[in-house]
Design a protein around this motif. Structure first.
Motif, PDB file in Angstrom:
ATOM      1  N   ASP A  11      42.677  37.323  46.866  1.00 33.84           N
ATOM      2  CA  ASP A  11      43.289  38.514  47.493  1.00 33.84           C
ATOM      3  C   ASP A  11      43.342  38.545  48.954  1.00 33.84           C
ATOM      4  N   ASP A  38      44.848  40.367  43.689  1.00 31.27           N
ATOM      5  CA  ASP A  38      45.367  40.826  44.417  1.00 31.27           C
ATOM      6  C   ASP A  38      46.200  40.267  44.781  1.00 31.27           C
ATOM      7  N   GLY A  56      44.109  41.209  39.677  1.00 29.34           N
ATOM      8  CA  GLY A  56      43.612  41.796  40.277  1.00 29.34           C
ATOM      9  C   GLY A  56      43.878  43.324  40.483  1.00 29.34           C
ATOM     10  N   HIS A  81      40.068  38.143  38.479  1.00 26.57           N
ATOM     11  CA  HIS A  81      39.409  38.397  39.676  1.00 26.57           C
ATOM     12  C   HIS A  81      37.824  38.770  39.986  1.00 26.57           C
ATOM     13  N   HIS A 110      37.800  40.034  44.704  1.00 26.02           N
ATOM     14  CA  HIS A 110      37.579  40.811  44.181  1.00 26.02           C
ATOM     15  C   HIS A 110      36.610  41.763  45.301  1.00 26.02           C
TER      16      HIS A 110
END
Length: 173
Positions: A11, A38, A56, A81, A110
């Motif tokens: 992320d 992500d 993601g 993810h 996530h």
């Protein structure tokens, strides 16, 4: 087996610099580096050379795989993810994914919340977010795993590569 060291991040949401910084710090020193999705970077970006990366829900480039299942010398890592397994609502689907992969370790992202837990003999690890932490731990983090014949040790580090000891855990394999 000699111990293996893995670096796990997730992320990063467009922050290429932190991915580069972590990669430069550990490439050639860790046995593997993972990004759990992500990133919001192109899948063709050279930053991914030497990094296992999955898609993601904010990665719109179709060049990323949704999941990876990676066999190492005497254990298997499943990487995702997490959004496709609806982890905001239940752990069951993620657990089933890891079981079907015969994984010893399941890496996911996530939620932007660091977590390390064991279920059904599988160690599940979320490194948190290196850009946008959520929840009670308001620190931008990534994880380091040290795996040997008997244990899996999980430690977390800040973006400045400082140990965040409150989250350290050790699991019996």
């Amino acid at each position: 087996m000699a111990s293996k060291t893995f670096i796990v991040m997730s992320d990063s949401h467009g922050d290429r610099e932190i991915v580069r910084d972590i990669k430069e710090r550990y490439l050639g020193k860790a046995d593997a580096i993972f990004h759990n999705g992500d990133s919001e970077l192109p899948s063709s970006d050279s930053i991914w050379d030497g990094i296992y990366v999955v898609a993601g829900n904010c990665d719109y480039d179709s060049g990323y795989p949704n999941n990876l299942v990676l066999p190492f010398s005497n254990f298997t890592v499943a990487q995702t993810h997490g959004h496709l397994y609806h982890i905001n609502f239940t752990w069951d689907n993620l657990i089933y994914f890891a079981q079907e992969a015969a994984a010893d370790i399941c890496l996911y992202g996530h939620l932007h919340r660091p977590a390390a837990w064991q279920e059904e003999g599988i160690v599940f690890i979320n490194p948190g977010s290196v850009l946008q932490p959520r929840g009670e731990i308001n620190e931008k983090l990534y994880a380091k795993l040290v795996i040997d014949d008997d244990t899996i040790k999980v430690t977390y580090y800040t973006r400045e590569h400082q140990l965040y000891p409150a989250l350290s855990k050790e699991f019996i394999r």
